[in-house]
Structure formats: C-alpha cells, structure tokens
Design a protein around this motif. Structure first.
Motif, PDB file in Angstrom:
ATOM      1  N   TYR A 305       6.212   3.619  -0.891  1.00 18.82           N
ATOM      2  CA  TYR A 305       6.148   4.943  -0.286  1.00 18.82           C
ATOM      3  C   TYR A 305       5.943   4.754   1.217  1.00 18.82           C
ATOM      4  O   TYR A 305       4.964   4.150   1.660  1.00 18.82           O
ATOM      5  CB  TYR A 305       5.029   5.771  -0.900  1.00 18.82           C
ATOM      6  CG  TYR A 305       5.299   6.090  -2.359  1.00 18.82           C
ATOM      7  CD1 TYR A 305       6.378   6.894  -2.708  1.00 18.82           C
ATOM      8  CD2 TYR A 305       4.507   5.553  -3.369  1.00 18.82           C
ATOM      9  CE1 TYR A 305       6.652   7.169  -4.040  1.00 18.82           C
ATOM     10  CE2 TYR A 305       4.777   5.829  -4.695  1.00 18.82           C
ATOM     11  CZ  TYR A 305       5.849   6.629  -5.032  1.00 18.82           C
ATOM     12  OH  TYR A 305       6.135   6.889  -6.341  1.00 18.82           O
ATOM     13  N   TYR A 307       5.432   6.366   4.859  1.00 13.80           N
ATOM     14  CA  TYR A 307       4.906   7.544   5.541  1.00 13.80           C
ATOM     15  C   TYR A 307       5.451   7.541   6.966  1.00 13.80           C
ATOM     16  O   TYR A 307       5.206   6.600   7.730  1.00 13.80           O
ATOM     17  CB  TYR A 307       3.379   7.528   5.542  1.00 13.80           C
ATOM     18  CG  TYR A 307       2.783   7.704   4.169  1.00 13.80           C
ATOM     19  CD1 TYR A 307       2.249   8.931   3.769  1.00 13.80           C
ATOM     20  CD2 TYR A 307       2.755   6.645   3.260  1.00 13.80           C
ATOM     21  CE1 TYR A 307       1.704   9.093   2.504  1.00 13.80           C
ATOM     22  CE2 TYR A 307       2.219   6.810   1.993  1.00 13.80           C
ATOM     23  CZ  TYR A 307       1.695   8.034   1.618  1.00 13.80           C
ATOM     24  OH  TYR A 307       1.170   8.197   0.365  1.00 13.80           O
ATOM     25  N   ILE A 317       7.028  11.751   3.566  1.00 22.47           N
ATOM     26  CA  ILE A 317       6.893  10.621   2.650  1.00 22.47           C
ATOM     27  C   ILE A 317       8.269  10.348   2.056  1.00 22.47           C
ATOM     28  O   ILE A 317       8.946  11.264   1.587  1.00 22.47           O
ATOM     29  CB  ILE A 317       5.890  10.915   1.522  1.00 22.47           C
ATOM     30  CG1 ILE A 317       4.531  11.351   2.089  1.00 22.47           C
ATOM     31  CG2 ILE A 317       5.709   9.686   0.637  1.00 22.47           C
ATOM     32  CD1 ILE A 317       3.549  11.798   1.033  1.00 22.47           C
TER      33      ILE A 317
END
Length: 353
Positions: A305, A307, A317
């Motif tokens: 993931y 960011y 995200i």
C-alpha cells in the motif's frame, strides 16, 4: 427458526434520542451484521432486540410475535457477549449446560444437547476442563456453545471477537461462519470491523448516528454504495476521496493532475463542486511519472500500500503489487480507469449516478 422485524423503533435516554425510527426486516435463517463506527447505535439496537434495552417507541417482532415489551427470557433469543462470562469453577460441560440445569431440564437431555453443541464447535476434548485451562478462542466457543444448547430462535452476537488476537479472530470468523451454515439459525452480529462484516454477512446494515445509511449484501455495498459514508466505511483500505469541479461535462480533479476526467455519471452544471471517490486497487502507479510524492510504502509481501501526497495536499492510497516496487521519498505518476470512479455530491454526500 424465525426472522426479526423492526418497525419504526426509537430509543431515547431522557431527552437524548439515540435510535431514530429504524425499519428493518431480517429473514429467517439470515446472517445480518450491524456495522458502523463507535457510538452509531449498533449495540443499542441489538440490545433492544434482546430486551436488554427498553424500546421507547415502535415495535420489535420475532417471527409472528410482538416481543417489544416481553422479558429477555421470553423472546427466544440467546446472546453472546464480547466477554466470555464463564463460571470459573465449572467445567466446559457444566458451563454449557448450566442454563438448562437451572430451568429443570432432565440430565439426559442436557447431556445430549451439550454433546451436540460440543461436536459442532469441536469441543469434545475439552469438556472436562475449566475455563482457565482454555485459550481465548476456546472460551469464546464455549460461550457460543452455551447459547446453542438453549435452542434459541435468534442468535445475537455483540462484538464477540474483540478480545481475541488477530490470528484467533480469523479462526473464530471461520468457526462462526461454519456454525451458521450447519445450524441455519437467524443470527444478528454487531461489529465495528468491516472485514468481519464483509466475510460473515448475508446482509449488512450500515449505521451512523442511530440511523440506517444503507442495507444490502456485502458486495452490493462495496460496489454500489449510496453515499460517501458507506463508500468510505466498506472496503479496506478505505476509498480515496478527492475534491473536483465540473467542467464541460467532465471532471476537473486537481489531485489527479490537469487532465479532464470523463464519466458516465449525470453531473450537475459547470462549476459545481463534487467529490470523486476511487478505491486503492483501481489506481495504478506509473514509476515514470512525477505528479505525486511517495510518503510511506507498506510492503506486505504480494501486495503493498503506497501512500501518496498530491500537489493539492490530499492523501491517496494505492494498492501496488510485488512487481511494482515504489521507494519512499520518490515521485510517481498515477493511472486509473474512469469507469471505476464514483462521484458524490459535495454537500449532501449522496452518490451521483
């Protein structure tokens, strides 16, 4: 087994109203999950079904019976709480059969019902143990077994997995799903964990501030939310939301760059403010681009993931796979399929379709 119907139910504490005229039908044999943030009224609503909270107004029905003013013991429900509430001086077998014993059931009947429940829950090897000799997951299975032996019309679960560690939570989710499949009972389950809701439910009821936001099957709520709240609550990681304006029948989304974004949604007039929603897995990282700064990358193995910080200051995200390494501190571009974008009214938060 029977279903549950709530008809315009209201709950007040003095001058404070916490449940606002809820209407809901839960079918016979259905697994229904109440989900929502802390303080949304999900546990209060469950306790109103159980009779542990008085219903201020409206009607609660179990099957064809109006149970609004009946005592909990007369409603034909069994409740499993967050805490196990087992008697420490009793064995597993005694804990499971205690309710039947207190109601004067014959020993042979108690033994037969406890034996059946222990078979379903795989507790046969633990019947002679006391609670202190059990793991947290085993204790919760005993609490569920105690509910099963009563033969209720409706099972009620109030965040039963909250005290378990992550591995046991997954194990118990499977156990509860298997239990529902085997006995086919009507079950109402309260949780704030939307992953539990998605994996267990036939029907999810999303609550906010004592009101129902949306009711539907898990994948229906995920793919077709009615409003921004449901879209953001269902799905993990949460949906990304970006401010946008309507321009020439398309969307100008500064957080995604300068290009106009086409959409098949019926948009308001030019200049109108809207909010664009896109799920992390519907965005792709373009390592050759430089429109977004990489803040943090969570590498979880087969998936990461990422960011990102847009030039507008908005946070995004992105779900990236193992063949898309992304270094923290670098810059990347983004790609997306416009068909995957959802659009919400900036004021009402209702979904535009």
């Amino acid at each position: 087994m029977t279903g549950v119907t709530l008809n315009k139910v209201i709950k007040r504490y003095g001058d404070t109203q916490v449940i606002h005229g809820i209407d809901l039908d839960i079918a016979d044999g259905e697994f229904c999950v109440f989900v929502g943030p802390s303080g949304c009224g999900k546990s209060t609503l469950l306790r109103m079904v159980a009779g542990l909270e008085e219903t201020t107004d409206g009607r609660v029905s179990i099957g064809a019976r109006d149970v609004t003013h009946e005592d909990p013991a007369e409603r034909g429900v069994a409740m499993v709480f967050q805490t196990y509430a087992l008697y420490p001086h009793m064995t597993v077998e005694e804990n499971m059969g205690f309710g039947l014993k207190m109601n004067g059931h014959p020993k042979a009947e108690i033994r037969q019902k406890v034996g059946e429940a222990s078979r379903i829950l795989k507790l046969d090897d633990y019947l002679g143990r006391k609670p202190k000799a059990l793991s947290g997951g085993q204790r919760q299975r005993v609490a569920i077994g105690r509910a099963i032996v009563r033969g209720p019309e409706v099972f009620l679960f109030d965040e039963p997995l909250s005290n378990l560690d992550a591995e046991l939570r997954v194990e118990m989710r499977v156990e509860i799903a298997r239990l529902h499949k085997e006995i086919g009972a009507t079950m109402i389950y309260v949780t704030h964990d939307q992953v539990e809701a998605m994996t267990l439910a036939d029907k999810i009821v999303v609550l906010r501030a004592g009101r129902i936001e949306q009711v539907g099957a898990p994948l229906q709520l995920y793919s077709d939310p009615d409003n921004r709240f449901v879209a953001g609550f269902i799905g993990s990681p949460s949906m990304n939301f970006l401010n946008a304006t309507v321009e020439a029948g398309q969307l100008r989304v500064p957080g995604l760059g300068d290009a106009l974004l086409p959409t098949g949604v019926a948009l308001p007039g030019d200049g109108a403010r809207v909010v664009v929603g896109v799920r992390p897995q519907h965005l792709t990282v373009d390592p050759a681009g430089d429109s977004h700064a990489v803040d943090i990358t969570e590498a979880l193995g087969g998936v990461s993931y990422v960011y990102l910080d847009a030039a507008t200051g908005e946070r995004l995200i992105v779900e990236a796979h193992e063949d898309q390494p992304t270094a923290t501190g670098g810059r990347v571009g983004l790609g997306l399929d416009p068909a995957r974008v959802m659009v919400f009214d900036a004021e009402t938060e209702a979904r535009l379709r």
